[in-house]
Design a protein around this motif. Structure first.
Motif, PDB file in Angstrom:
ATOM      1  N   ASN A  63       0.831  -1.212   0.000  1.00 53.50           N
ATOM      2  CA  ASN A  63       0.000   0.000   0.000  1.00 53.50           C
ATOM      3  C   ASN A  63       0.861   1.256   0.000  1.00 53.50           C
ATOM      4  OD1 ASN A  63      -2.158  -1.676   0.082  1.00 53.50           O
ATOM      5  ND2 ASN A  63      -2.801  -1.160   2.146  1.00 53.50           N
ATOM      6  N   ARG A  64       1.923   1.238   0.776  1.00 54.21           N
ATOM      7  CA  ARG A  64       2.833   2.387   0.823  1.00 54.21           C
ATOM      8  C   ARG A  64       3.489   2.602  -0.536  1.00 54.21           C
ATOM      9  NH1 ARG A  64       5.470   1.527   5.422  1.00 54.21           N
ATOM     10  NH2 ARG A  64       6.872   0.044   4.459  1.00 54.21           N
ATOM     11  N   PHE A  65       3.855   1.510  -1.212  1.00 59.17           N
ATOM     12  CA  PHE A  65       4.461   1.618  -2.539  1.00 59.17           C
ATOM     13  C   PHE A  65       3.508   2.270  -3.535  1.00 59.17           C
ATOM     14  CE2 PHE A  65       5.037  -0.247  -6.788  1.00 59.17           C
ATOM     15  CZ  PHE A  65       6.286   0.270  -7.087  1.00 59.17           C
ATOM     16  N   PHE A  66       2.254   1.791  -3.573  1.00 63.16           N
ATOM     17  CA  PHE A  66       1.288   2.359  -4.515  1.00 63.16           C
ATOM     18  C   PHE A  66       0.910   3.795  -4.144  1.00 63.16           C
ATOM     19  CE2 PHE A  66       0.498  -2.138  -5.620  1.00 63.16           C
ATOM     20  CZ  PHE A  66       0.774  -2.027  -6.967  1.00 63.16           C
ATOM     21  N   SER A  67       0.882   4.094  -2.855  1.00 61.47           N
ATOM     22  CA  SER A  67       0.610   5.465  -2.435  1.00 61.47           C
ATOM     23  C   SER A  67       1.717   6.399  -2.925  1.00 61.47           C
ATOM     24  CB  SER A  67       0.502   5.538  -0.909  1.00 61.47           C
ATOM     25  OG  SER A  67       0.334   6.866  -0.481  1.00 61.47           O
ATOM     26  N   ARG A  68       2.959   5.979  -2.764  1.00 68.29           N
ATOM     27  CA  ARG A  68       4.090   6.802  -3.233  1.00 68.29           C
ATOM     28  C   ARG A  68       4.113   6.870  -4.751  1.00 68.29           C
ATOM     29  NH1 ARG A  68       3.188   7.629   1.244  1.00 68.29           N
ATOM     30  NH2 ARG A  68       4.616   7.592   2.981  1.00 68.29           N
ATOM     31  N   LEU A  69       3.719   5.792  -5.416  1.00 68.14           N
ATOM     32  CA  LEU A  69       3.660   5.785  -6.875  1.00 68.14           C
ATOM     33  C   LEU A  69       2.606   6.782  -7.372  1.00 68.14           C
ATOM     34  CD1 LEU A  69       4.910   4.280  -9.290  1.00 68.14           C
ATOM     35  CD2 LEU A  69       2.987   2.715  -9.179  1.00 68.14           C
ATOM     36  N   ILE A  70       1.459   6.818  -6.726  1.00 66.20           N
ATOM     37  CA  ILE A  70       0.429   7.792  -7.087  1.00 66.20           C
ATOM     38  C   ILE A  70       0.935   9.204  -6.831  1.00 66.20           C
ATOM     39  CG2 ILE A  70      -1.850   8.676  -6.455  1.00 66.20           C
ATOM     40  CD1 ILE A  70      -2.643   5.721  -5.903  1.00 66.20           C
ATOM     41  N   MET A  71       1.598   9.411  -5.691  1.00 66.70           N
ATOM     42  CA  MET A  71       2.117  10.728  -5.349  1.00 66.70           C
ATOM     43  C   MET A  71       3.156  11.190  -6.371  1.00 66.70           C
ATOM     44  SD  MET A  71       4.141  11.942  -1.912  1.00 66.70           S
ATOM     45  CE  MET A  71       5.465  10.783  -2.189  1.00 66.70           C
ATOM     46  N   LEU A  72       4.108  10.342  -6.689  1.00 65.94           N
ATOM     47  CA  LEU A  72       5.158  10.725  -7.630  1.00 65.94           C
ATOM     48  C   LEU A  72       4.626  10.847  -9.057  1.00 65.94           C
ATOM     49  CD1 LEU A  72       8.115   8.589  -6.260  1.00 65.94           C
ATOM     50  CD2 LEU A  72       7.773  11.050  -6.047  1.00 65.94           C
ATOM     51  N   GLY A  73       3.679   9.992  -9.425  1.00 68.40           N
ATOM     52  CA  GLY A  73       3.064  10.111 -10.747  1.00 68.40           C
ATOM     53  C   GLY A  73       2.301  11.421 -10.889  1.00 68.40           C
ATOM     54  N   GLY A  74       1.590  11.811  -9.850  1.00 71.86           N
ATOM     55  CA  GLY A  74       0.884  13.095  -9.864  1.00 71.86           C
ATOM     56  C   GLY A  74       1.853  14.267  -9.936  1.00 71.86           C
ATOM     57  N   ALA A  75       2.955  14.164  -9.208  1.00 80.75           N
ATOM     58  CA  ALA A  75       3.964  15.229  -9.259  1.00 80.75           C
ATOM     59  C   ALA A  75       4.599  15.301 -10.643  1.00 80.75           C
ATOM     60  CB  ALA A  75       5.031  14.998  -8.200  1.00 80.75           C
TER      61      ALA A  75
END
Length: 120
Positions: A63-75
């Protein structure tokens, strides 16, 4: 003497970052408030505020990986939109992209957090 300088193309970049974090907190609070009021809480605003404070439990690694992936993808998407546009259009498109990316990020974190809390 040399002065250390970073890229200073946009002097308001920190305001954008702080705005995105504030938007994340606001959306997370709204989602927690909605969940508490649907569950029939007597004080949904107070309970939602405590839910945000009590999020210190670590997420599972996936979950932490996908959360960071969403965050970095949005950035990354926001940076790409800012790079490809200019003027007033830049402000509008970057603002909309930030709102969309932060909303997706907060919603994912909310959904995974409520599933973990329901399993306890």
């Amino acid at each position: 003497m040399y002065l250390a300088r970073g890229s200073n193309d946009d002097p308001y970049v920190w305001l954008w970052v702080l705005g995105a974090l504030a938007l994340y907190a606001l959306i997370s609070y709204g989602l927690a408030y909605r969940a508490r009021s649907r569950r029939g809480s007597a004080h949904p605003a107070h309970d939602a505020l405590h839910d945000l404070k009590d999020r210190e439990d670590p997420q599972p690694p996936e979950n932490r990986f996908f959360s960071r992936l969403i965050m970095l993808g949005g950035a990354g998407l926001t940076g790409l939109v800012a790079y490809l546009t200019s003027g007033a259009l830049r402000v509008l498109t970057v603002g909309l992209t930030v709102v969309l990316a932060v909303a997706v990020w907060a919603y994912y974190d909310h959904r995974t957090q409520t599933r973990a809390a329901a399993q306890r």
